[in-house]
Design a protein around this motif. Structure first.
Motif, short mmCIF file in Angstrom:
data_model
loop_
_atom_site.label_atom_id
_atom_site.label_comp_id
_atom_site.label_asym_id
_atom_site.label_seq_id
_atom_site.Cartn_x
_atom_site.Cartn_y
_atom_site.Cartn_z
N ILE A 117 41.03 41.58 49.33
CA ILE A 117 41.64 41.02 48.13
C ILE A 117 42.18 42.14 47.24
CG2 ILE A 117 41.18 39.74 45.99
CD1 ILE A 117 39.18 38.05 47.63
N ARG A 118 41.41 43.22 47.11
CA ARG A 118 41.88 44.36 46.32
C ARG A 118 43.13 44.96 46.93
NH1 ARG A 118 37.89 48.86 44.59
NH2 ARG A 118 39.64 49.32 43.23
N LEU A 119 43.13 45.11 48.24
CA LEU A 119 44.31 45.65 48.92
C LEU A 119 45.52 44.76 48.67
CD1 LEU A 119 45.62 47.69 50.80
CD2 LEU A 119 44.79 46.34 52.73
N GLN A 120 45.32 43.46 48.76
CA GLN A 120 46.42 42.52 48.51
C GLN A 120 46.90 42.63 47.06
OE1 GLN A 120 45.44 38.33 48.72
NE2 GLN A 120 47.45 37.88 49.60
N ALA A 121 45.99 42.83 46.12
CA ALA A 121 46.38 42.98 44.72
C ALA A 121 47.25 44.22 44.53
CB ALA A 121 45.13 43.07 43.83
N TYR A 122 46.84 45.32 45.14
CA TYR A 122 47.65 46.54 45.04
C TYR A 122 49.02 46.32 45.69
CZ TYR A 122 44.08 49.56 43.06
OH TYR A 122 43.18 50.15 42.21
N GLU A 123 49.05 45.64 46.81
CA GLU A 123 50.33 45.36 47.47
C GLU A 123 51.24 44.53 46.57
OE1 GLU A 123 49.12 43.34 51.02
OE2 GLU A 123 48.80 45.19 52.13
N ARG A 124 50.68 43.51 45.95
CA ARG A 124 51.48 42.65 45.08
C ARG A 124 51.99 43.40 43.86
NH1 ARG A 124 48.97 36.86 44.07
NH2 ARG A 124 50.86 36.80 42.82
N VAL A 125 51.16 44.26 43.30
CA VAL A 125 51.58 45.00 42.11
C VAL A 125 52.62 46.06 42.48
CG1 VAL A 125 50.79 46.58 40.30
CG2 VAL A 125 49.52 44.49 40.78
N ASN B 251 52.00 38.20 38.24
CA ASN B 251 51.07 39.18 38.81
C ASN B 251 49.94 39.58 37.86
OD1 ASN B 251 52.15 39.90 41.55
ND2 ASN B 251 53.98 40.13 40.30
N LEU B 252 49.84 38.92 36.75
CA LEU B 252 48.86 39.28 35.72
C LEU B 252 47.42 39.26 36.22
CD1 LEU B 252 49.11 40.09 32.78
CD2 LEU B 252 48.89 37.71 32.14
N GLN C 48 46.23 40.12 38.95
CA GLN C 48 45.90 41.21 39.87
C GLN C 48 45.10 42.32 39.19
OE1 GLN C 48 46.45 40.38 42.99
NE2 GLN C 48 47.45 38.61 42.09
N GLN C 49 45.15 42.35 37.86
CA GLN C 49 44.41 43.38 37.14
C GLN C 49 42.90 43.28 37.36
OE1 GLN C 49 44.30 43.01 32.75
NE2 GLN C 49 45.45 41.13 33.09
N LEU C 50 42.43 42.11 37.77
CA LEU C 50 41.00 41.94 38.06
C LEU C 50 40.53 42.86 39.17
CD1 LEU C 50 40.67 38.05 38.03
CD2 LEU C 50 39.70 39.64 36.38
N TYR C 51 41.41 43.19 40.08
CA TYR C 51 41.03 43.95 41.27
C TYR C 51 41.46 45.41 41.20
CZ TYR C 51 40.54 39.15 42.73
OH TYR C 51 40.18 37.83 42.79
N LEU D 251 49.33 54.29 41.74
CA LEU D 251 48.72 53.25 42.56
C LEU D 251 48.50 53.71 44.00
CD1 LEU D 251 50.62 50.05 41.35
CD2 LEU D 251 48.30 50.75 40.79
N LYS D 252 49.47 54.42 44.54
CA LYS D 252 49.34 54.92 45.91
C LYS D 252 48.21 55.93 46.02
CE LYS D 252 54.14 54.04 47.12
NZ LYS D 252 55.47 54.62 47.37
N ARG D 253 48.09 56.81 45.03
CA ARG D 253 46.96 57.78 45.03
C ARG D 253 45.63 57.04 44.97
NH1 ARG D 253 49.98 60.88 41.45
NH2 ARG D 253 48.77 60.07 39.71
N GLU D 254 45.57 56.06 44.10
CA GLU D 254 44.31 55.31 43.95
C GLU D 254 43.98 54.56 45.23
OE1 GLU D 254 43.29 51.94 40.95
OE2 GLU D 254 42.99 53.86 39.95
N LEU D 255 44.96 54.02 45.90
CA LEU D 255 44.74 53.34 47.18
C LEU D 255 44.19 54.30 48.23
CD1 LEU D 255 47.65 50.82 47.66
CD2 LEU D 255 45.23 50.36 47.79
#
Length: 178
Positions: free
Chosen positions: A56-64, A105-106, A108-111, A170-174
């Protein structure tokens, strides 16, 4: 043979000491076992949660990241056509498009980390500011195509990409997560 009270108490105390030691030892062993079992169950729950939360976190980063790519000025101007619009109409349409994407996308901040979400918000605000500043420099009866042209010129000549910093963050954090 009669025993006096002090002798009787001494015998009773000597009998109770081993029982207390055994009882105390059993209590400590039981306590350690229960604590270890609790930690083991907690670890199992965390592992199960990570199996669910990580995708789910990965999907959130993808969406953002997709959101940031969609509001990058060059991509936004391609997607939202200025044809037939005045500059004020086009500016309002661009702002509406960014707002809609952001609202979508608001959650997505949860993840995401707080720092990552702040980068996303800043990027969105920077894009809106860039559009508004370019709009304000246009003559009064300008067309939407004039605004699009001005924004693209600003991006190209000044080498400004208001979403680049957030995308890199975001990419660094991923990469740290995975």
């Amino acid at each position: 043979m009669t025993l006096d009270t002090s002798t009787l108490l001494l015998i009773l105390a000597l009998s109770l000491i081993p029982a207390l030691l055994v009882g105390g030892g059993m209590y400590l062993l039981t306590q350690r076992y229960m604590e270890r079992d609790y930690r083991k169950r907690l670890l199992e729950i965390r592992l199960k949660n990570s199996d669910v939360i990580l995708p789910i976190r990965l999907q959130a980063y993808e969406r953002v990241i997709l959101f940031l790519e969609r509001i990058t000025p060059s991509n936004l101007l391609i997607r939202v056509s200025p044809s037939g619009m005045t500059a004020p109409e086009f500016q309002a349409q661009l702002s509406q498009e960014i707002r809609a994407e952001y609202t979508h996308n608001l959650s997505q901040q949860l993840y995401m980390s707080e720092a990552a979400w702040q980068q996303v918000k800043k990027a969105k605000e920077d894009v809106v500011t860039m559009i508004n500043q370019n709009y304000q420099t246009l003559p009064e009866n300008s067309r939407g195509t004039d605004l699009a042209k001005r924004v693209l010129e600003n991006v190209l000549h000044n080498d400004i990409d208001p979403t680049a910093q957030a995308l890199q963050f975001l990419k660094r954090e991923l990469h740290e997560i995975f």
